[in-house]
Motif scaffolding. Structure first.
Motif, PDB file in Angstrom:
ATOM      1  N   THR A 181       0.857  -1.182   0.000  1.00  0.00           N
ATOM      2  CA  THR A 181       0.000   0.000   0.000  1.00  0.00           C
ATOM      3  C   THR A 181       0.894   1.233   0.000  1.00  0.00           C
ATOM      4  OG1 THR A 181      -0.204   0.059   2.421  1.00  0.00           O
ATOM      5  CG2 THR A 181      -1.823  -1.254   1.203  1.00  0.00           C
ATOM      6  N   VAL A 182       0.594   2.163  -0.884  1.00  0.00           N
ATOM      7  CA  VAL A 182       1.498   3.276  -1.180  1.00  0.00           C
ATOM      8  C   VAL A 182       0.882   4.601  -0.731  1.00  0.00           C
ATOM      9  CG1 VAL A 182       2.770   4.476  -3.001  1.00  0.00           C
ATOM     10  CG2 VAL A 182       2.336   2.004  -3.195  1.00  0.00           C
ATOM     11  N   ASP A 183       1.608   5.352   0.077  1.00  0.00           N
ATOM     12  CA  ASP A 183       1.223   6.722   0.361  1.00  0.00           C
ATOM     13  C   ASP A 183       1.845   7.646  -0.674  1.00  0.00           C
ATOM     14  OD1 ASP A 183      -0.595   7.008   2.413  1.00  0.00           O
ATOM     15  OD2 ASP A 183       0.912   7.010   3.999  1.00  0.00           O
ATOM     16  N   HIS A 184       1.097   8.703  -1.026  1.00  0.00           N
ATOM     17  CA  HIS A 184       1.586   9.703  -1.972  1.00  0.00           C
ATOM     18  C   HIS A 184       1.746  11.017  -1.201  1.00  0.00           C
ATOM     19  CE1 HIS A 184       0.734   6.893  -5.253  1.00  0.00           C
ATOM     20  NE2 HIS A 184      -0.433   6.682  -4.683  1.00  0.00           N
ATOM     21  N   PRO A 185       2.926  11.267  -0.601  1.00  0.00           N
ATOM     22  CA  PRO A 185       3.093  12.427   0.282  1.00  0.00           C
ATOM     23  C   PRO A 185       2.794  13.748  -0.421  1.00  0.00           C
ATOM     24  CG  PRO A 185       4.913  10.893   0.556  1.00  0.00           C
ATOM     25  CD  PRO A 185       4.129  10.415  -0.632  1.00  0.00           C
ATOM     26  N   ASP A 231       4.993   7.389  -8.895  1.00  0.00           N
ATOM     27  CA  ASP A 231       5.252   6.757  -7.591  1.00  0.00           C
ATOM     28  C   ASP A 231       5.104   5.241  -7.685  1.00  0.00           C
ATOM     29  OD1 ASP A 231       5.640   9.240  -6.419  1.00  0.00           O
ATOM     30  OD2 ASP A 231       3.676   9.308  -5.442  1.00  0.00           O
ATOM     31  N   LEU A 232       4.026   4.785  -8.303  1.00  0.00           N
ATOM     32  CA  LEU A 232       3.784   3.342  -8.413  1.00  0.00           C
ATOM     33  C   LEU A 232       4.894   2.657  -9.194  1.00  0.00           C
ATOM     34  CD1 LEU A 232      -0.067   3.391  -9.134  1.00  0.00           C
ATOM     35  CD2 LEU A 232       1.048   2.641  -7.017  1.00  0.00           C
ATOM     36  N   ARG A 233       5.327   3.278 -10.271  1.00  0.00           N
ATOM     37  CA  ARG A 233       6.385   2.673 -11.089  1.00  0.00           C
ATOM     38  C   ARG A 233       7.715   2.642 -10.323  1.00  0.00           C
ATOM     39  NH1 ARG A 233       6.111   4.473 -17.289  1.00  0.00           N
ATOM     40  NH2 ARG A 233       7.310   2.527 -17.373  1.00  0.00           N
ATOM     41  N   PHE A 234       7.970   3.684  -9.544  1.00  0.00           N
ATOM     42  CA  PHE A 234       9.189   3.692  -8.737  1.00  0.00           C
ATOM     43  C   PHE A 234       9.143   2.614  -7.661  1.00  0.00           C
ATOM     44  CE2 PHE A 234      11.410   5.295  -4.900  1.00  0.00           C
ATOM     45  CZ  PHE A 234      12.713   5.206  -5.381  1.00  0.00           C
ATOM     46  N   VAL A 235       7.982   2.430  -7.041  1.00  0.00           N
ATOM     47  CA  VAL A 235       7.846   1.365  -6.035  1.00  0.00           C
ATOM     48  C   VAL A 235       8.162   0.011  -6.659  1.00  0.00           C
ATOM     49  CG1 VAL A 235       6.207   0.143  -4.553  1.00  0.00           C
ATOM     50  CG2 VAL A 235       6.257   2.638  -4.558  1.00  0.00           C
ATOM     51  N   LEU A 236       7.684  -0.237  -7.862  1.00  0.00           N
ATOM     52  CA  LEU A 236       8.006  -1.497  -8.535  1.00  0.00           C
ATOM     53  C   LEU A 236       9.505  -1.630  -8.756  1.00  0.00           C
ATOM     54  CD1 LEU A 236       5.182  -1.977 -11.204  1.00  0.00           C
ATOM     55  CD2 LEU A 236       5.644  -3.391  -9.199  1.00  0.00           C
ATOM     56  N   ASP A 237      10.167  -0.540  -9.098  1.00  0.00           N
ATOM     57  CA  ASP A 237      11.625  -0.580  -9.261  1.00  0.00           C
ATOM     58  C   ASP A 237      12.304  -1.010  -7.968  1.00  0.00           C
ATOM     59  OD1 ASP A 237      11.326   0.377 -11.861  1.00  0.00           O
ATOM     60  OD2 ASP A 237      11.797   2.454 -11.330  1.00  0.00           O
ATOM     61  N   ARG A 238      11.868  -0.445  -6.842  1.00  0.00           N
ATOM     62  CA  ARG A 238      12.503  -0.756  -5.562  1.00  0.00           C
ATOM     63  C   ARG A 238      12.136  -2.159  -5.081  1.00  0.00           C
ATOM     64  NH1 ARG A 238      16.642   1.187  -5.733  1.00  0.00           N
ATOM     65  NH2 ARG A 238      16.961   1.092  -3.462  1.00  0.00           N
ATOM     66  N   LEU A 239      10.961  -2.625  -5.419  1.00  0.00           N
ATOM     67  CA  LEU A 239      10.612  -3.998  -5.066  1.00  0.00           C
ATOM     68  C   LEU A 239      11.485  -4.998  -5.807  1.00  0.00           C
ATOM     69  CD1 LEU A 239       6.702  -3.856  -4.964  1.00  0.00           C
ATOM     70  CD2 LEU A 239       8.291  -3.880  -3.028  1.00  0.00           C
ATOM     71  N   GLN A 282      -4.051   3.919 -15.340  1.00  0.00           N
ATOM     72  CA  GLN A 282      -3.026   4.522 -16.187  1.00  0.00           C
ATOM     73  C   GLN A 282      -1.691   3.791 -16.050  1.00  0.00           C
ATOM     74  OE1 GLN A 282      -3.487   6.597 -18.547  1.00  0.00           O
ATOM     75  NE2 GLN A 282      -1.333   6.839 -19.093  1.00  0.00           N
ATOM     76  N   ALA A 283      -1.381   3.279 -14.855  1.00  0.00           N
ATOM     77  CA  ALA A 283      -0.166   2.477 -14.675  1.00  0.00           C
ATOM     78  C   ALA A 283      -0.229   1.208 -15.504  1.00  0.00           C
ATOM     79  CB  ALA A 283       0.034   2.148 -13.193  1.00  0.00           C
ATOM     80  N   LEU A 284      -1.416   0.606 -15.607  1.00  0.00           N
ATOM     81  CA  LEU A 284      -1.591  -0.565 -16.463  1.00  0.00           C
ATOM     82  C   LEU A 284      -1.240  -0.221 -17.907  1.00  0.00           C
ATOM     83  CD1 LEU A 284      -2.790  -3.523 -16.758  1.00  0.00           C
ATOM     84  CD2 LEU A 284      -4.959  -2.393 -17.304  1.00  0.00           C
ATOM     85  N   HIS A 285      -1.629   0.962 -18.344  1.00  0.00           N
ATOM     86  CA  HIS A 285      -1.338   1.398 -19.709  1.00  0.00           C
ATOM     87  C   HIS A 285       0.152   1.672 -19.914  1.00  0.00           C
ATOM     88  CE1 HIS A 285      -1.741   3.590 -23.516  1.00  0.00           C
ATOM     89  NE2 HIS A 285      -1.005   4.544 -22.961  1.00  0.00           N
ATOM     90  N   GLU A 286       0.784   2.290 -18.930  1.00  0.00           N
ATOM     91  CA  GLU A 286       2.155   2.769 -19.104  1.00  0.00           C
ATOM     92  C   GLU A 286       3.226   1.723 -18.809  1.00  0.00           C
ATOM     93  OE1 GLU A 286       3.198   6.472 -17.311  1.00  0.00           O
ATOM     94  OE2 GLU A 286       1.249   7.392 -17.734  1.00  0.00           O
ATOM     95  N   ASP A 287       2.937   0.788 -17.932  1.00  0.00           N
ATOM     96  CA  ASP A 287       3.985  -0.105 -17.427  1.00  0.00           C
ATOM     97  C   ASP A 287       3.640  -1.556 -17.731  1.00  0.00           C
ATOM     98  OD1 ASP A 287       5.876  -1.544 -15.819  1.00  0.00           O
ATOM     99  OD2 ASP A 287       6.110   0.257 -14.589  1.00  0.00           O
ATOM    100  N   GLY A 288       4.426  -2.175 -18.604  1.00  0.00           N
ATOM    101  CA  GLY A 288       4.189  -3.554 -18.998  1.00  0.00           C
ATOM    102  C   GLY A 288       4.371  -4.558 -17.891  1.00  0.00           C
ATOM    103  N   ARG A 289       4.936  -4.155 -16.769  1.00  0.00           N
ATOM    104  CA  ARG A 289       5.077  -5.070 -15.635  1.00  0.00           C
ATOM    105  C   ARG A 289       3.745  -5.340 -14.955  1.00  0.00           C
ATOM    106  NH1 ARG A 289       9.793  -1.829 -12.535  1.00  0.00           N
ATOM    107  NH2 ARG A 289       8.376  -0.142 -13.182  1.00  0.00           N
ATOM    108  N   VAL A 290       2.758  -4.477 -15.165  1.00  0.00           N
ATOM    109  CA  VAL A 290       1.456  -4.619 -14.522  1.00  0.00           C
ATOM    110  C   VAL A 290       0.578  -5.523 -15.376  1.00  0.00           C
ATOM    111  CG1 VAL A 290      -0.575  -3.414 -13.657  1.00  0.00           C
ATOM    112  CG2 VAL A 290       1.679  -2.313 -13.511  1.00  0.00           C
ATOM    113  N   ALA A 291       0.147  -6.641 -14.798  1.00  0.00           N
ATOM    114  CA  ALA A 291      -0.632  -7.637 -15.541  1.00  0.00           C
ATOM    115  C   ALA A 291      -2.134  -7.385 -15.479  1.00  0.00           C
ATOM    116  CB  ALA A 291      -0.330  -9.038 -15.008  1.00  0.00           C
TER     117      ALA A 291
END
Length: 425
Positions: A181-185, A231-239, A282-291
């Motif tokens: 779960t991601v907070d967006h400060p 933010d979501l895409r960066f979280v995936l990078d760090r995961l 929109q993350a689904l559209h932009e990032d192929g890692r999201v299934a």
């Protein structure tokens, strides 16, 4: 109310403070939290409870402090980096001896009580609730099951913190998913970091939002969604660092045993509420890692630039999707016409894999923990029936909580399992 009730609240607060120390660390902050806990206990505020998850796995929990040094913060020009806080919930190998985590830390709860009822959700009472005493069902720092599991990210609604999405997140984790779960400060109502920095002098950061930017400031809404997707895409990078055996926590805090071995980043889903639903789609559209993604009543267009004119569709609506997307709305959403118009674009694209569902007798907040909280607040005389209906609808939580859990968990389970076979325990 008698002394026994006060004692129960004091015990609940003490457990919450102890768990906050484990999650965030820091003796000075812990002392401040304990003092705040004693004050709240003396004030005899209502203690709210969250429904337990129903899956077969016990749930562990930890927090990660992540720093994106490639981005400046969009909400505060004095911050040269983008800082995030996330909570990771996961199937645990054992939870023996581990305390239950609080839904909010004492400091976050204090900020929440002083801001959210006035600027985010005016239906909420401005007194009478001990927000820091609510415990989750997840156990702090429990060792993870060392079995690769699908990973699911959650983006909350505009002005909301990640903590108000606990009910669905715990359900997913109890069913064998790793949930982040991601907070967006700057956007979230309050975000508590593990400490201060040279450029941020307070561990607690409140929202800059006052009201709904979709209605009041189209440019601000555009910034909010763009920031959330990044933010979501960066979280995936760090995961990915975590899954590879590294520690992505910018403060270098210890991780629960086997946590990295629990992540299967070949199977990633995203779900979100309101602005978070927009960002998930929109993350689904932009990032192929999201299934697969779930949009819980989030618009798929920008606000109109002038009254009577249509809003510009987000790329996900303009171009369509080639992976599963679930859209869920309520019959009590005030801007039903605008939402329908924004969703119609994505349905018009050929070859799409879009499904939609609706919850009746419900309102926008039913997708959050307020679904379980609002009826209890009404029963305690802290919220009127009209306020409850505006926030979550008239639907009974015995129906709405399983319905929302079932929609989100069923859709993601089905499509993330299809993306690859589950590892065996």
């Amino acid at each position: 109310m008698g002394d026994a009730g006060t004692d129960r609240r004091t015990v609940a607060r003490s457990v919450a403070v102890a768990a906050s120390m484990l999650l965030f660390g820091g003796t000075a902050r812990a002392r401040a939290a304990a003092e705040a806990g004693s004050a709240a206990a003396a004030g005899r505020g209502l203690v709210l409870r969250l429904p337990a998850p129903t899956g077969p796995y016990p749930v562990g929990v930890t927090t990660l402090y992540l720093v994106d040094r490639a981005r400046r913060d969009p909400w505060d020009a004095t911050l040269p980096v983008r800082e995030l806080m996330v909570t990771v919930l996961y199937p645990a190998r054992t939870v023996r001896g581990r305390p239950r985590a609080p839904q909010m830390t004492a400091s976050a709860a204090e900020s929440f009580a002083g801001l959210v009822p006035f600027h985010v959700h005016p239906e909420l009472p401005d007194a009478g609730v001990d927000w820091a005493a609510t415990l989750t069902h997840a156990r702090v720092g429990a060792p993870a099951l060392p079995v690769r599991r699908p990973v699911v990210l959650y983006s909350p609604g505009g002005g909301d913190a990640r903590t108000l999405g606990t009910v669905v997140a715990e359900e997913l984790a109890s069913r064998g998913r790793v949930v982040v779960t991601v907070d967006h400060p700057g956007d979230a109502s309050e975000v508590e970091f593990p400490g201060t920095t040279a450029y941020r002098r307070d561990p607690l950061r409140p929202t800059v939002l006052r009201g709904d930017p979709r209605r009041t400031d189209p440019a601000l809404f555009r910034t909010m969604i763009g920031t959330r997707v990044a933010d979501l895409r960066f979280v995936l990078d760090r995961l990915a660092v975590l899954a590879a055996g590294g520690n992505p926590d910018a403060a270098g805090r210890a991780l629960p045993e086997h946590l990295g071995r629990a992540l299967d980043l070949r199977r990633v889903g995203v779900y979100g509420h309101s602005a978070g639903g927009t960002a998930a789609a929109q993350a689904l559209h932009e990032d192929g890692r999201v299934a697969a993604a779930v949009d819980l009543e989030g618009h798929l267009d920008h606000p109109p630039q002038a009254p009577g004119r249509p809003g510009e569709p987000f790329p996900v609506a303009r171009c369509g999707v080639d992976r599963p997307l679930l859209l869920v709305n309520t019959d009590g959403f005030p801007d039903r016409r605008g939402l329908e118009a924004s969703w119609s674009a994505v349905f018009a694209r050929p070859g799409g894999r879009v499904v939609r569902r609706r919850l009746d007798d419900a309102a926008h907040g039913v997708f959050t923990d307020y679904a379980a909280m609002a009826p209890r607040l009404q029963a305690a005389g802290l919220m009127t029936r009209a306020e409850r209906i505006r926030l979550v609808g008239a639907v009974d939580p015995a129906r709405s909580v399983p319905a929302v859990r079932g929609l989100v968990c069923g859709f993601l389970d089905r499509h993330l399992t299809a993306a690859g076979s589950d590892a065996r325990d």
